[in-house]
Design a protein around this motif. Structure first.
Motif, PDB file in Angstrom:
ATOM      1  N   TYR A 275       0.828  -1.204   0.000  1.00 22.43           N
ATOM      2  CA  TYR A 275       0.000   0.000   0.000  1.00 22.43           C
ATOM      3  C   TYR A 275       0.864   1.257   0.000  1.00 22.43           C
ATOM      4  CZ  TYR A 275      -3.879   3.074   0.991  1.00 22.43           C
ATOM      5  OH  TYR A 275      -4.813   4.061   0.904  1.00 22.43           O
ATOM      6  N   LEU A 276       1.879   1.267   0.887  1.00 22.04           N
ATOM      7  CA  LEU A 276       2.677   2.492   1.065  1.00 22.04           C
ATOM      8  C   LEU A 276       3.880   2.568   0.133  1.00 22.04           C
ATOM      9  CD1 LEU A 276       2.624   2.369   4.973  1.00 22.04           C
ATOM     10  CD2 LEU A 276       1.399   4.018   3.569  1.00 22.04           C
ATOM     11  N   GLN A 277       4.335   1.387  -0.338  1.00 21.43           N
ATOM     12  CA  GLN A 277       5.521   1.322  -1.215  1.00 21.43           C
ATOM     13  C   GLN A 277       6.733   1.989  -0.574  1.00 21.43           C
ATOM     14  OE1 GLN A 277       5.874  -0.021  -4.491  1.00 21.43           O
ATOM     15  NE2 GLN A 277       3.921  -1.024  -4.206  1.00 21.43           N
ATOM     16  N   ASP A 278       6.856   1.807   0.722  1.00 23.29           N
ATOM     17  CA  ASP A 278       7.988   2.386   1.444  1.00 23.29           C
ATOM     18  C   ASP A 278       8.276   1.442   2.610  1.00 23.29           C
ATOM     19  OD1 ASP A 278       9.213   3.854   3.682  1.00 23.29           O
ATOM     20  OD2 ASP A 278       9.007   5.622   2.410  1.00 23.29           O
ATOM     21  N   ARG A 279       9.470   0.858   2.613  1.00 22.78           N
ATOM     22  CA  ARG A 279       9.746  -0.198   3.598  1.00 22.78           C
ATOM     23  C   ARG A 279       9.718   0.318   5.036  1.00 22.78           C
ATOM     24  NH1 ARG A 279      11.242  -5.163   1.713  1.00 22.78           N
ATOM     25  NH2 ARG A 279      12.354  -5.856   3.543  1.00 22.78           N
ATOM     26  N   SER A 280      10.298   1.499   5.260  1.00 23.69           N
ATOM     27  CA  SER A 280      10.349   1.970   6.657  1.00 23.69           C
ATOM     28  C   SER A 280       8.960   2.391   7.139  1.00 23.69           C
ATOM     29  CB  SER A 280      11.366   3.095   6.824  1.00 23.69           C
ATOM     30  OG  SER A 280      10.951   4.201   6.073  1.00 23.69           O
ATOM     31  N   ALA A 281       8.207   3.033   6.245  1.00 26.00           N
ATOM     32  CA  ALA A 281       6.828   3.411   6.630  1.00 26.00           C
ATOM     33  C   ALA A 281       5.986   2.160   6.843  1.00 26.00           C
ATOM     34  CB  ALA A 281       6.210   4.281   5.543  1.00 26.00           C
ATOM     35  N   ALA A 282       6.200   1.146   6.008  1.00 27.68           N
ATOM     36  CA  ALA A 282       5.443  -0.107   6.135  1.00 27.68           C
ATOM     37  C   ALA A 282       5.793  -0.801   7.445  1.00 27.68           C
ATOM     38  CB  ALA A 282       5.743  -1.023   4.960  1.00 27.68           C
ATOM     39  N   GLU A 283       7.067  -0.763   7.809  1.00 28.80           N
ATOM     40  CA  GLU A 283       7.465  -1.398   9.071  1.00 28.80           C
ATOM     41  C   GLU A 283       6.824  -0.673  10.255  1.00 28.80           C
ATOM     42  OE1 GLU A 283      11.535  -2.418   9.754  1.00 28.80           O
ATOM     43  OE2 GLU A 283      11.180  -2.655  11.912  1.00 28.80           O
TER      44      GLU A 283
ATOM     45  N   PRO B 292      17.937 -10.262 -15.238  1.00 26.51           N
ATOM     46  CA  PRO B 292      18.114 -11.500 -15.983  1.00 26.51           C
ATOM     47  C   PRO B 292      16.815 -12.278 -16.188  1.00 26.51           C
ATOM     48  CG  PRO B 292      19.701 -11.353 -14.185  1.00 26.51           C
ATOM     49  CD  PRO B 292      18.753 -10.226 -14.026  1.00 26.51           C
ATOM     50  N   GLY B 293      15.823 -12.033 -15.350  1.00 26.25           N
ATOM     51  CA  GLY B 293      14.566 -12.778 -15.459  1.00 26.25           C
ATOM     52  C   GLY B 293      13.772 -12.447 -16.709  1.00 26.25           C
ATOM     53  N   GLY B 294      14.124 -11.357 -17.389  1.00 28.89           N
ATOM     54  CA  GLY B 294      13.453 -10.999 -18.619  1.00 28.89           C
ATOM     55  C   GLY B 294      12.221 -10.168 -18.418  1.00 28.89           C
ATOM     56  N   GLU B 295      11.329 -10.219 -19.445  1.00 27.43           N
ATOM     57  CA  GLU B 295      10.173  -9.331 -19.497  1.00 27.43           C
ATOM     58  C   GLU B 295       9.178  -9.569 -18.363  1.00 27.43           C
ATOM     59  OE1 GLU B 295       6.997  -9.006 -22.751  1.00 27.43           O
ATOM     60  OE2 GLU B 295       8.783  -8.092 -23.599  1.00 27.43           O
ATOM     61  N   ASP B 296       8.974 -10.855 -17.975  1.00 24.19           N
ATOM     62  CA  ASP B 296       8.002 -11.170 -16.926  1.00 24.19           C
ATOM     63  C   ASP B 296       8.360 -10.489 -15.607  1.00 24.19           C
ATOM     64  OD1 ASP B 296       6.529 -12.621 -18.606  1.00 24.19           O
ATOM     65  OD2 ASP B 296       6.986 -14.591 -17.750  1.00 24.19           O
ATOM     66  N   VAL B 297       9.622 -10.577 -15.257  1.00 29.82           N
ATOM     67  CA  VAL B 297      10.063  -9.973 -13.997  1.00 29.82           C
ATOM     68  C   VAL B 297       9.897  -8.464 -14.061  1.00 29.82           C
ATOM     69  CG1 VAL B 297      12.022  -9.668 -12.433  1.00 29.82           C
ATOM     70  CG2 VAL B 297      11.658 -11.861 -13.575  1.00 29.82           C
ATOM     71  N   MET B 298      10.217  -7.904 -15.205  1.00 34.94           N
ATOM     72  CA  MET B 298      10.067  -6.456 -15.376  1.00 34.94           C
ATOM     73  C   MET B 298       8.597  -6.054 -15.289  1.00 34.94           C
ATOM     74  SD  MET B 298      12.774  -5.632 -18.353  1.00 34.94           S
ATOM     75  CE  MET B 298      12.392  -3.921 -18.540  1.00 34.94           C
ATOM     76  N   LEU B 299       7.750  -6.881 -15.882  1.00 32.99           N
ATOM     77  CA  LEU B 299       6.315  -6.588 -15.843  1.00 32.99           C
ATOM     78  C   LEU B 299       5.797  -6.616 -14.404  1.00 32.99           C
ATOM     79  CD1 LEU B 299       3.546  -6.130 -17.174  1.00 32.99           C
ATOM     80  CD2 LEU B 299       3.349  -8.608 -17.426  1.00 32.99           C
ATOM     81  N   ARG B 300       6.233  -7.641 -13.650  1.00 34.17           N
ATOM     82  CA  ARG B 300       5.800  -7.731 -12.243  1.00 34.17           C
ATOM     83  C   ARG B 300       6.260  -6.519 -11.445  1.00 34.17           C
ATOM     84  NH1 ARG B 300       7.707 -13.821 -11.869  1.00 34.17           N
ATOM     85  NH2 ARG B 300       6.232 -14.598 -13.384  1.00 34.17           N
ATOM     86  N   GLU B 301       7.491  -6.172 -11.684  1.00 35.60           N
ATOM     87  CA  GLU B 301       8.038  -5.011 -10.985  1.00 35.60           C
ATOM     88  C   GLU B 301       7.239  -3.755 -11.357  1.00 35.60           C
ATOM     89  OE1 GLU B 301      10.420  -3.110  -8.351  1.00 35.60           O
ATOM     90  OE2 GLU B 301      10.368  -5.266  -8.725  1.00 35.60           O
ATOM     91  N   ARG B 302       6.918  -3.668 -12.621  1.00 36.46           N
ATOM     92  CA  ARG B 302       6.153  -2.523 -13.106  1.00 36.46           C
ATOM     93  C   ARG B 302       4.751  -2.519 -12.496  1.00 36.46           C
ATOM     94  NH1 ARG B 302       7.510   2.357 -14.944  1.00 36.46           N
ATOM     95  NH2 ARG B 302       5.778   3.290 -16.051  1.00 36.46           N
ATOM     96  N   LEU B 303       4.152  -3.694 -12.487  1.00 35.43           N
ATOM     97  CA  LEU B 303       2.799  -3.802 -11.918  1.00 35.43           C
ATOM     98  C   LEU B 303       2.806  -3.372 -10.450  1.00 35.43           C
ATOM     99  CD1 LEU B 303       1.367  -7.132 -13.384  1.00 35.43           C
ATOM    100  CD2 LEU B 303       0.453  -4.839 -13.696  1.00 35.43           C
ATOM    101  N   ASN B 304       3.817  -3.834  -9.744  1.00 36.86           N
ATOM    102  CA  ASN B 304       3.933  -3.472  -8.335  1.00 36.86           C
ATOM    103  C   ASN B 304       3.949  -1.957  -8.165  1.00 36.86           C
ATOM    104  OD1 ASN B 304       4.734  -3.326  -5.607  1.00 36.86           O
ATOM    105  ND2 ASN B 304       5.567  -5.388  -5.804  1.00 36.86           N
ATOM    106  N   ARG B 305       4.679  -1.315  -9.039  1.00 38.96           N
ATOM    107  CA  ARG B 305       4.769   0.144  -8.957  1.00 38.96           C
ATOM    108  C   ARG B 305       3.460   0.798  -9.421  1.00 38.96           C
ATOM    109  NH1 ARG B 305      10.379   2.038  -9.226  1.00 38.96           N
ATOM    110  NH2 ARG B 305      11.664   0.251  -8.725  1.00 38.96           N
ATOM    111  N   LEU B 306       2.855   0.173 -10.409  1.00 44.79           N
ATOM    112  CA  LEU B 306       1.601   0.757 -10.934  1.00 44.79           C
ATOM    113  C   LEU B 306       0.471   0.700  -9.903  1.00 44.79           C
ATOM    114  CD1 LEU B 306       1.487  -0.536 -14.624  1.00 44.79           C
ATOM    115  CD2 LEU B 306       1.857   1.806 -13.855  1.00 44.79           C
ATOM    116  N   VAL B 307       0.545  -0.302  -9.022  1.00 46.81           N
ATOM    117  CA  VAL B 307      -0.515  -0.435  -8.013  1.00 46.81           C
ATOM    118  C   VAL B 307      -0.627   0.838  -7.184  1.00 46.81           C
ATOM    119  CG1 VAL B 307      -1.139  -1.675  -5.880  1.00 46.81           C
ATOM    120  CG2 VAL B 307      -0.525  -2.953  -7.919  1.00 46.81           C
ATOM    121  N   ARG B 308       0.511   1.469  -6.943  1.00 44.16           N
ATOM    122  CA  ARG B 308       0.434   2.675  -6.103  1.00 44.16           C
ATOM    123  C   ARG B 308      -0.109   3.892  -6.843  1.00 44.16           C
ATOM    124  NH1 ARG B 308       6.416   5.176  -5.028  1.00 44.16           N
ATOM    125  NH2 ARG B 308       7.392   4.416  -6.918  1.00 44.16           N
TER     126      ARG B 308
END
Lengths: 176, 127
Positions: free
Chosen positions: A34-42, A102-118
Protein backbone atom coordinates in the motif's frame (compact mmCIF):
# COMPACT_ATOMS: atom_id res chain seq x y z
CA UNK A 1 -8.66 -19.36 21.39
CA UNK A 2 -10.68 -17.26 23.81
CA UNK A 3 -8.45 -14.22 23.62
CA UNK A 4 -5.55 -13.29 21.41
CA UNK A 5 -3.36 -13.33 24.45
CA UNK A 6 -3.22 -14.88 27.89
CA UNK A 7 -3.86 -12.38 30.70
CA UNK A 8 -0.37 -11.48 31.91
CA UNK A 9 3.21 -12.33 32.56
CA UNK A 10 6.08 -14.00 30.72
CA UNK A 11 3.80 -16.40 28.86
CA UNK A 12 1.86 -13.48 27.42
CA UNK A 13 5.00 -11.91 25.95
CA UNK A 14 6.18 -15.24 24.53
CA UNK A 15 2.78 -15.95 23.05
CA UNK A 16 2.62 -12.48 21.58
CA UNK A 17 6.07 -12.81 20.00
CA UNK A 18 4.95 -16.07 18.43
CA UNK A 19 1.88 -14.32 16.95
CA UNK A 20 4.11 -11.54 15.57
CA UNK A 21 6.45 -14.03 13.89
CA UNK A 22 3.55 -16.01 12.46
CA UNK A 23 1.78 -13.03 10.89
CA UNK A 24 4.51 -10.45 10.31
CA UNK A 25 4.86 -11.07 6.58
CA UNK A 26 1.10 -10.71 6.02
CA UNK A 27 0.81 -7.47 7.99
CA UNK A 28 4.05 -6.02 6.63
CA UNK A 29 3.16 -6.89 3.02
CA UNK A 30 -0.26 -5.24 3.20
CA UNK A 31 1.40 -2.07 4.50
CA UNK A 32 4.33 -2.31 2.07
CA UNK A 33 2.24 -2.83 -1.06
CA UNK A 34 0.00 0.00 0.00
CA UNK A 35 2.68 2.49 1.07
CA UNK A 36 5.52 1.32 -1.22
CA UNK A 37 7.99 2.39 1.44
CA UNK A 38 9.75 -0.20 3.60
CA UNK A 39 10.35 1.97 6.66
CA UNK A 40 6.83 3.41 6.63
CA UNK A 41 5.44 -0.11 6.13
CA UNK A 42 7.47 -1.40 9.07
CA UNK A 43 6.21 1.43 11.27
CA UNK A 44 2.60 0.74 10.26
CA UNK A 45 3.03 -3.01 10.83
CA UNK A 46 4.55 -2.40 14.26
CA UNK A 47 1.58 -0.17 15.11
CA UNK A 48 -0.78 -3.01 14.19
CA UNK A 49 0.93 -5.47 16.53
CA UNK A 50 1.19 -2.85 19.26
CA UNK A 51 -2.54 -2.27 18.99
CA UNK A 52 -3.11 -6.02 19.25
CA UNK A 53 -1.07 -6.16 22.44
CA UNK A 54 -2.61 -3.11 24.08
CA UNK A 55 -6.21 -3.61 23.10
CA UNK A 56 -6.02 -7.40 23.60
CA UNK A 57 -9.21 -7.95 21.63
CA UNK A 58 -11.19 -11.07 22.41
CA UNK A 59 -10.56 -13.32 19.42
CA UNK A 60 -12.31 -16.63 19.12
CA UNK A 61 -10.06 -18.41 16.64
CA UNK A 62 -6.95 -18.17 14.51
CA UNK A 63 -9.13 -17.11 11.57
CA UNK A 64 -10.62 -14.36 13.70
CA UNK A 65 -7.12 -13.18 14.63
CA UNK A 66 -6.07 -13.11 10.94
CA UNK A 67 -9.24 -11.17 10.08
CA UNK A 68 -8.53 -8.68 12.87
CA UNK A 69 -4.90 -8.21 11.77
CA UNK A 70 -5.87 -7.68 8.12
CA UNK A 71 -8.53 -5.17 9.06
CA UNK A 72 -6.27 -3.16 11.36
CA UNK A 73 -3.39 -3.38 8.86
CA UNK A 74 -5.66 -1.86 6.18
CA UNK A 75 -6.78 0.96 8.42
CA UNK A 76 -3.30 1.66 9.76
CA UNK A 77 -1.82 1.75 6.26
CA UNK A 78 -4.46 4.19 5.06
CA UNK A 79 -3.93 6.32 8.19
CA UNK A 80 -0.18 6.33 7.64
CA UNK A 81 -0.54 7.35 4.02
CA UNK A 82 -2.88 10.18 4.91
CA UNK A 83 -0.94 11.37 7.94
CA UNK A 84 2.47 11.47 6.32
CA UNK A 85 1.17 12.64 2.98
CA UNK A 86 3.13 9.74 1.61
CA UNK A 87 0.62 9.25 -1.03
CA UNK A 88 0.59 12.07 -3.50
CA UNK A 89 -0.68 10.60 -6.76
CA UNK A 90 2.36 9.55 -8.73
CA UNK A 91 2.01 9.85 -12.47
CA UNK A 92 3.36 7.14 -14.71
CA UNK A 93 6.02 9.49 -15.97
CA UNK A 94 7.39 9.94 -12.46
CA UNK A 95 7.78 6.24 -11.78
CA UNK A 96 11.31 5.21 -12.63
CA UNK A 97 11.74 2.45 -15.17
CA UNK A 98 12.92 -0.77 -13.54
CA UNK A 99 16.40 -1.86 -14.47
CA UNK A 100 16.60 -4.76 -16.86
CA UNK A 101 17.03 -8.02 -14.97
CA UNK A 102 18.11 -11.50 -15.98
CA UNK A 103 14.57 -12.78 -15.46
CA UNK A 104 13.45 -11.00 -18.62
CA UNK A 105 10.17 -9.33 -19.50
CA UNK A 106 8.00 -11.17 -16.93
CA UNK A 107 10.06 -9.97 -14.00
CA UNK A 108 10.07 -6.46 -15.38
CA UNK A 109 6.31 -6.59 -15.84
CA UNK A 110 5.80 -7.73 -12.24
CA UNK A 111 8.04 -5.01 -10.99
CA UNK A 112 6.15 -2.52 -13.11
CA UNK A 113 2.80 -3.80 -11.92
CA UNK A 114 3.93 -3.47 -8.33
CA UNK A 115 4.77 0.14 -8.96
CA UNK A 116 1.60 0.76 -10.93
CA UNK A 117 -0.51 -0.43 -8.01
CA UNK A 118 0.43 2.68 -6.10
CA UNK A 119 -1.00 4.87 -8.83
CA UNK A 120 -4.47 3.53 -7.98
CA UNK A 121 -6.88 5.48 -5.75
CA UNK A 122 -6.51 4.50 -2.09
CA UNK A 123 -9.61 2.31 -1.67
CA UNK A 124 -9.12 0.59 -5.02
CA UNK A 125 -5.47 -0.04 -4.19
CA UNK A 126 -6.31 -1.74 -0.91
CA UNK A 127 -8.96 -3.88 -2.63
CA UNK A 128 -6.41 -4.99 -5.26
CA UNK A 129 -3.86 -5.80 -2.54
CA UNK A 130 -6.35 -7.84 -0.50
CA UNK A 131 -7.50 -9.66 -3.64
CA UNK A 132 -4.13 -10.52 -5.17
CA UNK A 133 -1.79 -10.55 -2.18
CA UNK A 134 -4.12 -12.23 0.29
CA UNK A 135 -6.30 -14.04 -2.22
CA UNK A 136 -9.52 -12.95 -0.49
CA UNK A 137 -12.98 -13.33 -2.00
CA UNK A 138 -15.04 -10.21 -2.65
CA UNK A 139 -17.25 -10.83 0.40
CA UNK A 140 -14.20 -11.20 2.63
CA UNK A 141 -12.70 -7.96 1.31
CA UNK A 142 -16.02 -6.23 1.95
CA UNK A 143 -15.98 -7.44 5.56
CA UNK A 144 -12.36 -6.42 6.15
CA UNK A 145 -12.88 -2.95 4.69
CA UNK A 146 -16.40 -2.46 5.99
CA UNK A 147 -17.90 -1.61 2.59
CA UNK A 148 -20.61 -3.27 0.45
CA UNK A 149 -19.62 -6.23 -1.74
CA UNK A 150 -20.97 -4.43 -4.80
CA UNK A 151 -18.59 -1.54 -4.19
CA UNK A 152 -15.68 -3.97 -3.86
CA UNK A 153 -16.62 -5.60 -7.16
CA UNK A 154 -16.95 -2.36 -9.09
CA UNK A 155 -13.77 -0.85 -7.61
CA UNK A 156 -11.83 -4.01 -8.37
CA UNK A 157 -12.98 -4.03 -11.99
CA UNK A 158 -12.10 -0.37 -12.31
CA UNK A 159 -8.70 -0.90 -10.73
CA UNK A 160 -7.90 -3.86 -12.97
CA UNK A 161 -8.93 -1.92 -16.06
CA UNK A 162 -6.66 0.96 -15.04
CA UNK A 163 -3.74 -1.34 -14.34
CA UNK A 164 -4.23 -3.31 -17.54
CA UNK A 165 -4.37 -0.14 -19.64
CA UNK A 166 -1.24 1.28 -18.06
CA UNK A 167 0.61 -2.03 -18.28
CA UNK A 168 -0.29 -2.43 -21.97
CA UNK A 169 0.95 1.05 -22.74
CA UNK A 170 4.17 0.29 -20.93
CA UNK A 171 4.64 -3.05 -22.76
CA UNK A 172 4.02 -1.24 -26.04
CA UNK A 173 6.69 1.30 -25.20
CA UNK A 174 9.17 -1.38 -24.08
CA UNK A 175 8.69 -3.44 -27.27
CA UNK A 176 8.77 -0.41 -29.56
CA UNK B 1 -7.87 -15.97 -13.53
CA UNK B 2 -6.07 -14.79 -16.71
CA UNK B 3 -2.39 -14.21 -17.27
CA UNK B 4 -2.59 -10.55 -16.29
CA UNK B 5 -4.11 -11.43 -12.94
CA UNK B 6 -1.51 -14.15 -12.43
CA UNK B 7 1.21 -11.59 -13.03
CA UNK B 8 -0.49 -9.22 -10.60
CA UNK B 9 -0.62 -11.98 -8.01
CA UNK B 10 3.08 -12.62 -8.48
CA UNK B 11 3.83 -8.91 -8.27
CA UNK B 12 1.90 -8.61 -4.99
CA UNK B 13 3.35 -11.69 -3.33
CA UNK B 14 3.93 -11.43 0.38
CA UNK B 15 7.30 -10.04 1.39
CA UNK B 16 9.24 -10.65 4.54
CA UNK B 17 9.76 -7.63 6.80
CA UNK B 18 13.31 -6.43 7.45
CA UNK B 19 15.32 -8.74 9.76
CA UNK B 20 14.73 -8.19 13.49
CA UNK B 21 11.14 -6.96 12.96
CA UNK B 22 9.67 -9.09 15.77
CA UNK B 23 12.43 -8.01 18.17
CA UNK B 24 11.73 -4.36 17.40
CA UNK B 25 8.01 -4.88 18.02
CA UNK B 26 8.79 -6.53 21.37
CA UNK B 27 11.13 -3.66 22.24
CA UNK B 28 8.38 -1.14 21.48
CA UNK B 29 6.07 -2.97 23.88
CA UNK B 30 8.48 -2.20 26.73
CA UNK B 31 8.17 1.52 26.17
CA UNK B 32 4.51 1.56 25.15
CA UNK B 33 2.09 2.89 27.77
CA UNK B 34 0.21 0.22 29.70
CA UNK B 35 -3.58 0.10 29.37
CA UNK B 36 -5.14 2.25 32.08
CA UNK B 37 -7.89 1.23 34.53
CA UNK B 38 -10.61 2.61 32.27
CA UNK B 39 -9.45 0.46 29.39
CA UNK B 40 -9.37 -2.59 31.66
CA UNK B 41 -12.85 -1.74 32.89
CA UNK B 42 -13.99 -1.30 29.29
CA UNK B 43 -12.72 -4.81 28.58
CA UNK B 44 -15.62 -6.10 30.69
CA UNK B 45 -18.04 -4.59 28.23
CA UNK B 46 -16.52 -6.15 25.12
CA UNK B 47 -18.91 -8.16 23.01
CA UNK B 48 -18.56 -11.72 24.46
CA UNK B 49 -18.83 -10.56 28.07
CA UNK B 50 -21.58 -8.16 27.15
CA UNK B 51 -23.40 -10.91 25.25
CA UNK B 52 -23.23 -13.15 28.30
CA UNK B 53 -24.46 -10.37 30.59
CA UNK B 54 -27.36 -9.55 28.27
CA UNK B 55 -28.25 -13.23 27.98
CA UNK B 56 -28.15 -13.61 31.79
CA UNK B 57 -30.36 -10.52 32.24
CA UNK B 58 -32.89 -11.77 29.69
CA UNK B 59 -32.96 -15.23 31.31
CA UNK B 60 -33.45 -13.66 34.75
CA UNK B 61 -36.24 -11.41 33.50
CA UNK B 62 -37.97 -14.33 31.78
CA UNK B 63 -37.74 -16.45 34.93
CA UNK B 64 -39.09 -13.62 37.09
CA UNK B 65 -41.85 -12.95 34.57
CA UNK B 66 -42.96 -16.59 34.47
CA UNK B 67 -42.95 -16.78 38.28
CA UNK B 68 -44.97 -13.58 38.57
CA UNK B 69 -47.42 -14.77 35.93
CA UNK B 70 -47.97 -18.18 37.52
CA UNK B 71 -48.44 -16.62 40.96
CA UNK B 72 -50.92 -14.16 39.50
CA UNK B 73 -52.87 -16.99 37.88
CA UNK B 74 -52.94 -18.93 41.16
CA UNK B 75 -54.23 -15.86 42.99
CA UNK B 76 -56.93 -15.32 40.37
CA UNK B 77 -58.00 -18.97 40.65
CA UNK B 78 -58.19 -18.68 44.45
CA UNK B 79 -60.22 -15.48 44.19
CA UNK B 80 -62.62 -17.10 41.71
CA UNK B 81 -63.06 -20.13 44.03
CA UNK B 82 -63.70 -17.84 47.01
CA UNK B 83 -66.29 -15.85 45.02
CA UNK B 84 -68.03 -19.08 43.97
CA UNK B 85 -68.11 -20.32 47.56
CA UNK B 86 -69.52 -16.98 48.74
CA UNK B 87 -72.18 -17.08 46.02
CA UNK B 88 -73.14 -20.64 46.97
CA UNK B 89 -73.42 -19.67 50.63
CA UNK B 90 -75.52 -16.63 49.74
CA UNK B 91 -77.92 -18.74 47.61
CA UNK B 92 -78.23 -21.33 50.38
CA UNK B 93 -78.88 -18.62 52.92
CA UNK B 94 -81.57 -17.05 50.70
CA UNK B 95 -83.28 -20.41 50.21
CA UNK B 96 -83.24 -21.15 53.90
CA UNK B 97 -84.59 -17.72 54.61
CA UNK B 98 -87.44 -18.26 52.13
CA UNK B 99 -88.30 -21.60 53.70
CA UNK B 100 -88.31 -20.10 57.17
CA UNK B 101 -90.58 -17.29 55.96
CA UNK B 102 -93.06 -19.78 54.46
CA UNK B 103 -93.09 -21.79 57.64
CA UNK B 104 -93.94 -18.75 59.71
CA UNK B 105 -96.69 -17.70 57.34
CA UNK B 106 -98.29 -21.18 57.39
CA UNK B 107 -98.42 -21.50 61.17
CA UNK B 108 -97.20 -18.45 62.92
CA UNK B 109 -98.33 -19.65 66.41
CA UNK B 110 -97.46 -23.25 66.06
CA UNK B 111 -94.18 -24.29 67.45
CA UNK B 112 -91.66 -25.12 64.93
CA UNK B 113 -91.62 -28.83 64.40
CA UNK B 114 -88.99 -30.46 62.44
CA UNK B 115 -90.35 -33.20 60.23
CA UNK B 116 -87.74 -35.59 59.30
CA UNK B 117 -88.27 -37.80 56.25
CA UNK B 118 -89.25 -41.33 57.05
CA UNK B 119 -86.52 -43.84 56.59
CA UNK B 120 -86.85 -46.19 53.66
CA UNK B 121 -88.47 -49.45 54.45
CA UNK B 122 -88.20 -52.66 52.61
CA UNK B 123 -91.34 -53.86 50.83
CA UNK B 124 -93.56 -56.13 52.96
CA UNK B 125 -92.14 -54.76 56.15
CA UNK B 126 -94.88 -53.82 58.68
CA UNK B 127 -95.16 -50.35 60.00
Amino acid sequence: MKSALTPAGQDRAAEFEEIVRRHQSMVFSIAYHYLQDRSAAEEAAQDVFLQLFQAAPVLESEAHLVFWLRKVACHRSIDHARRRKLWPRIGLDRIPEPASTPGGEDVMLRERLNRLVRTLPEKTRMIVILRYQEGLELEEIAKVMGIPTGTVKSQLQRGLAMLRGKAERWIGRVRA
Amino acid sequence: MNRFEDELKEALKRREPPPGFAERVMARLETAPRPGPWRRLAAWFRPPVLRFAVFACIALLLFAGVRYESRGRERLRAEAARDQAMLALRITFDKLEAVREKLYQAAPAAPLRVVLPEPHRAEGEKK
